[in-house]
Design a protein around this motif. Structure first.
Motif, short mmCIF file in Angstrom:
data_model
loop_
_atom_site.label_atom_id
_atom_site.label_comp_id
_atom_site.label_asym_id
_atom_site.label_seq_id
_atom_site.Cartn_x
_atom_site.Cartn_y
_atom_site.Cartn_z
N LEU A 78 60.87 41.27 39.83
CA LEU A 78 61.27 42.35 38.95
C LEU A 78 60.72 43.71 39.36
CD1 LEU A 78 60.96 40.50 35.51
CD2 LEU A 78 63.06 41.06 36.75
N GLY A 79 59.99 43.74 40.48
CA GLY A 79 59.61 45.02 41.05
C GLY A 79 58.15 45.36 41.13
N ALA A 80 57.26 44.44 40.80
CA ALA A 80 55.83 44.73 40.93
C ALA A 80 55.47 44.96 42.39
CB ALA A 80 55.00 43.59 40.37
N ALA A 81 54.74 46.04 42.65
CA ALA A 81 54.30 46.30 44.02
C ALA A 81 53.22 45.33 44.43
CB ALA A 81 53.80 47.74 44.14
N GLU A 82 52.35 44.98 43.48
CA GLU A 82 51.31 43.97 43.71
C GLU A 82 51.08 43.21 42.41
OE1 GLU A 82 47.66 45.18 45.53
OE2 GLU A 82 48.66 46.42 47.05
N VAL A 83 50.51 42.02 42.54
CA VAL A 83 50.17 41.20 41.37
C VAL A 83 48.74 40.71 41.55
CG1 VAL A 83 52.55 40.49 40.92
CG2 VAL A 83 51.12 39.11 42.45
N HIS A 84 48.12 40.36 40.41
CA HIS A 84 46.72 39.95 40.45
C HIS A 84 46.44 39.00 39.29
CE1 HIS A 84 42.41 40.54 41.48
NE2 HIS A 84 42.22 40.39 40.18
N ALA A 85 45.97 37.81 39.60
CA ALA A 85 45.48 36.88 38.58
C ALA A 85 43.98 37.07 38.43
CB ALA A 85 45.80 35.44 38.98
N LEU A 86 43.45 36.80 37.25
CA LEU A 86 42.02 37.04 37.01
C LEU A 86 41.14 36.29 37.99
CD1 LEU A 86 41.80 37.09 33.10
CD2 LEU A 86 42.10 38.99 34.70
N ALA A 87 41.60 35.12 38.43
CA ALA A 87 40.80 34.33 39.37
C ALA A 87 40.77 34.94 40.77
CB ALA A 87 41.34 32.90 39.44
N ASP A 88 41.62 35.95 41.01
CA ASP A 88 41.70 36.54 42.35
C ASP A 88 40.57 37.50 42.66
OD1 ASP A 88 44.04 35.14 42.82
OD2 ASP A 88 45.34 36.78 42.21
N GLY A 89 39.77 37.85 41.66
CA GLY A 89 38.64 38.73 41.91
C GLY A 89 38.51 39.82 40.87
N PRO A 90 37.47 40.66 40.98
CA PRO A 90 37.21 41.71 39.98
C PRO A 90 38.38 42.67 39.86
CG PRO A 90 35.30 41.40 41.41
CD PRO A 90 36.43 40.63 42.03
N LEU A 91 38.66 43.07 38.62
CA LEU A 91 39.80 43.95 38.38
C LEU A 91 39.57 45.35 38.93
CD1 LEU A 91 40.84 42.95 34.75
CD2 LEU A 91 41.89 42.28 36.91
N ASP A 92 38.33 45.86 38.85
CA ASP A 92 38.09 47.21 39.34
C ASP A 92 38.30 47.29 40.85
OD1 ASP A 92 35.87 45.62 39.77
OD2 ASP A 92 34.42 47.22 39.43
N VAL A 93 37.94 46.22 41.55
CA VAL A 93 38.16 46.18 43.00
C VAL A 93 39.65 46.14 43.30
CG1 VAL A 93 37.79 44.83 45.10
CG2 VAL A 93 35.94 45.06 43.41
N ALA A 94 40.38 45.34 42.56
CA ALA A 94 41.83 45.26 42.75
C ALA A 94 42.49 46.60 42.47
CB ALA A 94 42.41 44.18 41.84
N ALA A 95 42.05 47.29 41.43
CA ALA A 95 42.65 48.57 41.07
C ALA A 95 42.37 49.62 42.14
CB ALA A 95 42.11 49.03 39.72
N ARG A 96 41.15 49.62 42.69
CA ARG A 96 40.84 50.59 43.73
C ARG A 96 41.66 50.31 44.99
NH1 ARG A 96 35.50 49.91 41.69
NH2 ARG A 96 34.97 48.46 43.39
N GLY A 97 41.78 49.04 45.34
CA GLY A 97 42.57 48.70 46.51
C GLY A 97 44.04 49.06 46.34
N PHE A 98 44.56 48.85 45.16
CA PHE A 98 45.97 49.13 44.89
C PHE A 98 46.24 50.63 44.87
CE2 PHE A 98 49.32 49.94 41.67
CZ PHE A 98 50.39 49.36 42.33
#
Length: 325
Positions: A193-213
């Motif tokens: 449906l168009g998400a550029a990236e996806v993240h499950a909680l088990a994939d790692g810290p959210l702040d790290v994911a947000a900075r990378g994205f």
């Protein structure tokens, strides 16, 4: 007529009922499709108390009984007289009436609603595509409250009905979108449906994911749709300093928020309550194909099988359960 009547918590019976008689300014609608949502489930379990007996159902598509015209129902209407209504905040009206909650709704062959709540269905758009117009209007308001700009980064917390709709509305506004979910179960659909990236909680810290994205301190905007206390904290982990968070999930338990972080980073928190004038915009988004709703309708049940529909609502395979009336 036939109706699913709730006589008490989990006491839901499909039975014969008198057809409602419309009064002045009201319309009688023959229901064709009805969506089952989390609010309906909470009413069914008794977590949300209503006056019994009650016919639930507020996500509705049908036909005007008098003319046969196809309509989509806007199920919330305000008093129109109080200061909140007069100043334009009719969604916050303390006397607001919700179809299927405060008055009988559309888990029935016929429902009576104010005529002003009946929106003509766009031509050449099938009923099933229109079924999610009401939750889409909720999402449109939440996104509008977050004020996304083209080229910004955004995160959606939750990959249920509201989250997958919010993803598409944000994309239509030109944002790159990260979808965050507790599990990976619906993340493939989010990508489709168009998400550029996806993240499950088990994939790692959210702040790290947000900075990378985002390529910076976090995303510009977070739209929270999960309706859980922890989702508010997760939204604050994702947003950058100076960013915005739109809360629309209505958590029903106390929420622990580090307001030091909110103040120190000048994060803007906005609540978003149903909708004011966004219903028409939601219809246009569906009619234009900008928002796809059909992939979210995962199960169909006849009215006689409504008990099974309520059981399926909590199944991991279900996104939106529809009743075919």
């Amino acid at each position: 007529m036939k109706a699913a009547v709730l006589h008490g918590p989990r006491d839901l019976r499909v039975e014969s009922a008198a057809a409602p008689e419309p009064g002045t300014g009201e319309a009688l609608v023959s229901v064709t499709l009805a969506g089952l949502c989390g609010t309906d489930h909470r009413i069914w379990t008794g977590q949300r108390v209503v006056h019994y007996p009650r016919v639930m159902g507020h996500e509705l598509v049908g036909r005007l009984a008098e003319t046969g015209e196809r309509v989509v129902i806007e199920p919330n209407f305000s008093c129109g007289q109080c200061p909140l209504c007069r100043e334009g905040n009719r969604n916050l009206c303390l006397a607001r009436t919700a179809v299927g909650i405060d008055v009988d709704g559309g888990f029935a062959e016929l429902v009576c609603v104010p005529a002003r709540c009946c929106w003509p269905a766009p031509a050449n758009v099938e009923d099933e595509d229109l079924l999610l117009t009401e939750p889409l209007a909720v999402v449109v308001r939440a996104v509008n409250r977050g004020a996304p700009a083209a080229g910004e980064t955004a995160a959606v917390v939750g990959a249920g009905t509201l989250g997958l709709l919010a993803l598409q509305v944000l994309r239509a506004r030109g944002a790159r979108v990260l979808v965050v979910s507790r599990t990976r179960r619906r993340l493939d659909l989010a990508r489709q449906l168009g998400a550029a990236e996806v993240h499950a909680l088990a994939d790692g810290p959210l702040d790290v994911a947000a900075r990378g994205f985002s390529g910076r301190e976090g995303v510009d905007l977070v739209v929270e749709t999960a309706g859980a206390a922890e989702a508010v904290t997760q939204a604050l982990e994702l947003v950058r300093p100076g960013g915005r968070v739109a809360l629309t999930g209505l958590p029903h338990e106390p929420t622990r928020v580090s307001f030091f972080s909110v103040v120190r980073r000048e994060v803007t928190l906005v609540g978003s309550m149903i909708y004011q004038d966004e219903f028409g915009e939601a219809l246009r988004l569906v009619a234009s194909g900008t928002v796809q709703t059909r992939p979210l309708v995962t199960h169909h049940f006849k009215l006689d099988a409504i008990g099974e529909a309520f059981t399926t609502h909590t199944d991991s395979s279900a996104i939106k359960v529809a009743l075919v009336i």
